[in-house]
Design an enzyme around this catalytic site. Structure first.
Site, PDB file in Angstrom:
ATOM      1  NE  ARG A   1      -4.155  -1.117  -0.098  1.00 35.85           N
ATOM      2  CZ  ARG A   1      -4.261  -2.597  -0.348  1.00 35.85           C
ATOM      3  NH1 ARG A   1      -3.209  -2.827  -1.287  1.00 35.85           N
ATOM      4  NH2 ARG A   1      -5.864  -3.709  -0.771  1.00 35.85           N
TER       5      ARG A   1
ATOM      6  CD  GLU B   1      -2.846   3.231  -5.283  1.00 36.00           C
ATOM      7  OE1 GLU B   1      -1.666   2.650  -5.043  1.00 36.00           O
ATOM      8  OE2 GLU B   1      -3.493   2.622  -5.680  1.00 36.00           O
TER       9      GLU B   1
ATOM     10  CG  HIS C   1      -3.178  -0.527  -6.886  1.00 34.26           C
ATOM     11  ND1 HIS C   1      -3.626  -0.054  -5.602  1.00 34.26           N
ATOM     12  CD2 HIS C   1      -2.858  -1.393  -6.820  1.00 34.26           C
ATOM     13  CE1 HIS C   1      -4.135  -0.673  -4.220  1.00 34.26           C
ATOM     14  NE2 HIS C   1      -3.341  -1.905  -5.297  1.00 34.26           N
TER      15      HIS C   1
END
Length: 323
Positions: free
Chosen positions: A240, A269, A288
């Site tokens: 993360r 993100e 991601h």
């Protein structure tokens, strides 16, 4: 028989891709969050489940108060740090995730980032597209991965799969974990346990972070930890974004405290286009994409469906998250 109603963030790039919708609509009637906001009074009493996919739908107190028939929140993915589970449970609603499904895809992206960074894959691609000379610059020299030392921070399911892959590359593997793995598990991948994280940081050519986000792991890698790494080392984050102090990372990369970074996760993100990480030549940043494959996404959707149907049928869902 009328299908149960599920609230989804959106259909398409802002939510669940169209290719997975037939699978969902075989079992449910879908209502997008946009439709719900426009005609809340029409849908509030109908919705029995919420599908959380990406960041397109926030399950907060306001939403929970408007859905009296809600029984389950099904999260697409393993991480549930974006969900207030005690709050959701207080409304008598179960929370489910999709564990084990993402392990291979996430381990694959970790290896991909390590290899792409070490072998200057992006630089090579850009050279092929834009070259003004037929000669490769000295700056395009990469580093061998085979025989190098990989330090894995977090040797859970995904970390162990990374170790399996790295072992095939004949890498030396160190790992730091809350608990040491069994001797036979270590032997199977040639991994050596480092009780202290500093030992791993000081000895590794590549450091891969594979931990869950928690109060204990928030900014686990900061100024102090980056300073312990080798000057020619690379940091890879597939956990993360908040596990790494991004300001400290930018500074470390600019001052050449470490050689490079390869990130699948950031905060926020995606990063703003003017973020300093995106302007550094020794950084790879992905939006991601660790689980972003057709096969893994299909299984995630199928598990969301099976968990939801179990709850609606009065059964114990296989993947309920309990705090």
């Amino acid at each position: 028989m009328e299908k149960p109603c599920v609230l989804v963030p959106a259909l398409g790039p802002k939510g669940i891709y169209q290719c997975f919708i037939p699978c969902i609509e075989e079992h449910f009637t879908t209502v997008t969050y946009e439709e719900f906001e426009k005609k809340q009074e029409n849908f509030a009493e109908m919705i029995q489940a919420v599908f959380v996919w990406g960041c397109g739908l926030q399950v907060n107190k306001k939403l929970l108060q408007t859905l009296p028939k809600l029984q389950v929140v099904a999260n697409g993915g393993v991480g549930v740090d974006h969900l207030d589970i005690p709050l959701i449970n207080s409304f008598g609603v179960k929370v489910c995730n999709t564990p084990h499904v993402v392990d291979n895809a996430t381990a694959d992206i970790g290896m991909t980032l390590m290899l792409a960074s070490a072998r200057k894959i992006l630089e090579g691609h850009d050279f092929s597209k834009y070259h003004e000379s037929v000669y490769l610059a000295e700056s395009t020299l990469g580093n061998d991965v085979s025989g190098a030392t990989l330090g894995i921070i977090g040797m859970g399911r995904i970390g162990y799969k990374v170790a399996k892959r790295a072992n095939s590359f004949e890498m030396k593997i160190l790992y730091h974990n809350r608990n040491q793995r069994k001797e036979e598990e270590e032997r199977a991948v040639g991994a050596v346990y480092c009780e202290k994280i500093e030992d791993l940081l000081q000895k590794s050519d590549f450091v891969m972070v594979v931990v869950n986000l928690s109060p204990q792991t928030r900014k686990l890698i900061g100024v102090k930890e980056l300073a312990m790494m080798k000057p020619n080392s690379t940091l890879i984050n597939i956990s993360r974004g908040l596990v790494v102090d991004q300001d400290a990372l930018v500074d470390a990369l600019k001052r050449k405290v470490i050689k490079a970074a390869a990130l699948d996760v950031t905060y926020p993100e995606p990063l703003p286009r003017d973020h300093p990480l995106l302007s550094l030549p020794n950084v790879i940043v992905l939006p991601h994409m660790g689980t972003h494959t057709v096969e893994t996404s299909q299984v995630i959707v199928e598990k969301m469906i099976s968990n939801t149907l179990a709850v609606l049928n009065g059964e114990q869902p296989p993947d309920e998250v309990k705090i």
